[in-house]
Enzyme design. Structure first.
Site, PDB file in Angstrom:
ATOM      1  N   LYS A 235      33.344  39.735  33.534  1.00 34.63           N
ATOM      2  CA  LYS A 235      33.915  41.081  33.664  1.00 34.63           C
ATOM      3  C   LYS A 235      33.571  41.990  32.480  1.00 34.63           C
ATOM      4  CE  LYS A 235      37.850  39.075  36.103  1.00 34.63           C
ATOM      5  NZ  LYS A 235      39.306  38.923  36.179  1.00 34.63           N
ATOM      6  N   ASP A 271      44.411  34.867  37.305  1.00 37.81           N
ATOM      7  CA  ASP A 271      45.123  35.795  38.187  1.00 37.81           C
ATOM      8  C   ASP A 271      45.225  35.302  39.620  1.00 37.81           C
ATOM      9  OD1 ASP A 271      42.404  36.091  38.557  1.00 37.81           O
ATOM     10  OD2 ASP A 271      42.378  38.266  38.369  1.00 37.81           O
TER      11      ASP A 271
END
Length: 526
Positions: A235, A271
């Site tokens: 990311k 997550d």
């Protein structure tokens, strides 16, 4: 939209309620074939229920939501431009044979990741989370959570009441700067500890001990519930001095700079695992968590006997949550058969070249940039913007993934949001209504492919687990805010999954934050 009936709430101390044979009917009802049809198609009479039988209705709906919008041309010039654009974008089109190939490849690489001998060579590492206990509803009290999932960081307090599935939550969000994403790792962890202290001061939480769960949404090699080494940054993060290190210890070192805080970091998870836990708190048949936002990933419940790298005593545990890190699928070329020259350009200009290939085809960090690459070529070929000088489009990230969602939110024939996007990026003065149509076509080609690839991933997990009834907890900004992503995914999963499997995609609201808090609560209780 036709809804799938919810199952009643049941309690358990383990994953036993997820066993394949647990209290399920011998022949469970499959997911309703038309469950993906958006209400808007019926409300605006784009589809008329009275004109179709069920099979025809499904086919008509799929023709609308799984294909780019039809474009009417007024003259030969528009017809020629549209033809050239279709030729440019044809590489984004996918058929069921290609998706089935990807679905099978996904299962194969997940299995490789679970194997002791095959894990080193697998793109998908199938990381063990050591989460073998879901919340049961007996948890109570207040618990802290930290959530680092990408460009945002949150500090969270959840409050639980025993016997209830309600979660009261307070949260503060902070932007993670480019300097923090690319600088020394200790500065990132100091930043998180500083913001945690601010939160505790503001909410009068100092002076007593707190259990904390940490959602850390990057690939980790986990050794226990509260011990995990960072495998690799994703990311856009490239902080030095963190890869290969124990994330919990790094956080604890930064927290120790504030001796007035008494914190027990008792769980670290990603997550998707948090999404799964949060959804399972309300829906006990939840066995998959999926994030489609800045990045993409999935966690699922696996038979512990298949997990050859599990460390420690298994005891009476039957199952464990696996963090697939499926974004790495294709890193060694298995997805090259669907990648376009635009995909390769995005990859070449990324911070992690040749890595996270599947993620780069799906997630919010990359779809806007992918669209920009197509727009630039279309402008250079005078397909868009009448050959006007639009060199400023060479500015990276000027077109963002949120613009795709905004453009596709317009009803067919209405371009209000599209004009607003064009104005924001400085293209309104050189655009025509036909440009709006072509721009929407580009966005649809890219977002449809993304949703189909995501559907292939979910179908792979559902087929691998073989459960007859599964809720899939979904989260992530792209999934939540794109107007058609959920409908497209559901429609295509229905094609790819075993017909005996009843599945339901459910938005797991703020799964990453609530999930970390719930993981801390479970750890404290058991």
């Amino acid at each position: 939209m036709l809804k799938v009936a919810r199952s009643g709430r049941r309690r358990s101390n383990s994953f036993s309620l997820l066993d394949k044979g647990d209290s399920l009917p011998l022949t469970p009802n499959p997911t309703p074939s038309s469950s993906f049809i958006p209400d808007s198609l019926l409300e605006h009479k784009i589809l008329d229920l009275h004109l179709y039988n069920e099979t025809e209705l499904i086919k008509a709906a799929e023709d609308i939501i799984l294909k780019p919008s039809d474009i009417e041309t007024q003259d030969e010039d528009e017809k020629k431009r549209l033809s050239h654009l279709r030729e440019m974008c044809k590489g984004f089109s996918m058929n069921d044979e290609q998706l089935q190939h990807i679905e099978k490849r996904m299962i194969m690489e997940i299995n490789w990741g679970l194997g002791k001998d095959t894990n080193p060579s697998s793109n998908i590492k199938s990381y063990i989370t050591y989460v073998s206990q879901l919340p049961t509803g007996r948890e109570s009290g207040g618990y802290l959570a930290l959530d680092l999932g990408g460009t945002n960081f949150r500090v969270i307090l959840i409050e639980l009441d025993a016997g209830s599935t309600s979660v009261r939550m307070k949260a503060v969000k902070h932007a993670v700067s480019e300097d923090l994403m690319t600088g020394p790792g200790h500065l990132l962890f100091d930043f998180m500890a500083d913001k945690l202290k601010e939160f505790m001061v503001d909410h009068q939480l100092l002076g007593r001990r707190h259990h904390l769960g940490f959602t850390f949404s990057f690939p980790t090699i986990q050794h226990s519930l509260a011990c995990a080494d960072l495998a690799t940054w994703t990311k856009g993060f490239v902080c030095q001095g963190v890869e290969g290190e124990d994330i919990v210890k790094l956080l604890e070192l930064s927290i120790k700079r504030h001796p007035e805080m008494d914190i027990n970091v008792c769980a670290i998870l990603n997550d998707t695992t948090g999404c799964l836990i949060a959804c399972a708190y309300k829906r006990p048949d939840c066995a998959v968590g999926v994030i489609i936002g800045t990045g993409t990933n999935a966690s699922y419940v696996e038979d512990i006997r298949n997990v050859e790298l599990y460390q420690g005593n298994i005891g009476k545990k039957k199952e464990v949550v696996i963090n697939t890190e499926w974004g790495a699928l294709g890193n060694t070329g298995s997805l090259d058969f669907i990648r376009t020259r635009f995909d390769h350009a995005v990859d070449k200009n990324s911070k992690n070249v040749t890595k996270q290939v599947y993620e780069k085809l799906i997630s919010g960090m990359y779809l806007g940039e992918l669209t920009r690459q197509v727009i630039i070529e279309a402008a250079e070929k005078q397909i868009l913007f009448k050959g006007q000088n639009v060199d400023f489009l060479n500015q990276k990230e000027i077109f963002q993934t949120r613009h795709i969602s905004e453009i596709e939110s317009d009803e067919v024939g209405d371009y209000s949001s599209t004009w607003e996007v064009l104005a924001e990026i400085g293209l309104k003065s050189v655009s025509t209504e036909f440009d709006c149509k072509l721009l929407r076509y580009i966005c649809e080609c890219i977002s449809i492919r993304a949703s189909l690839l995501a559907a292939a991933g979910v179908a792979a997990l559902l087929n691998k687990m073989g459960r007859r009834s599964v809720t899939v907890g979904m989260d992530g900004s792209l999934y939540k805010f794109h107007p058609h992503f959920q409908a497209r995914m559901t429609a295509k999963i229905r094609h790819l999954v075993d017909k005996a499997i009843h599945f339901n995609l459910v938005l797991s609201e703020d799964g990453s934050g609530r999930g970390a808090g719930l993981a801390a609560a479970v750890s404290a209780l058991y």
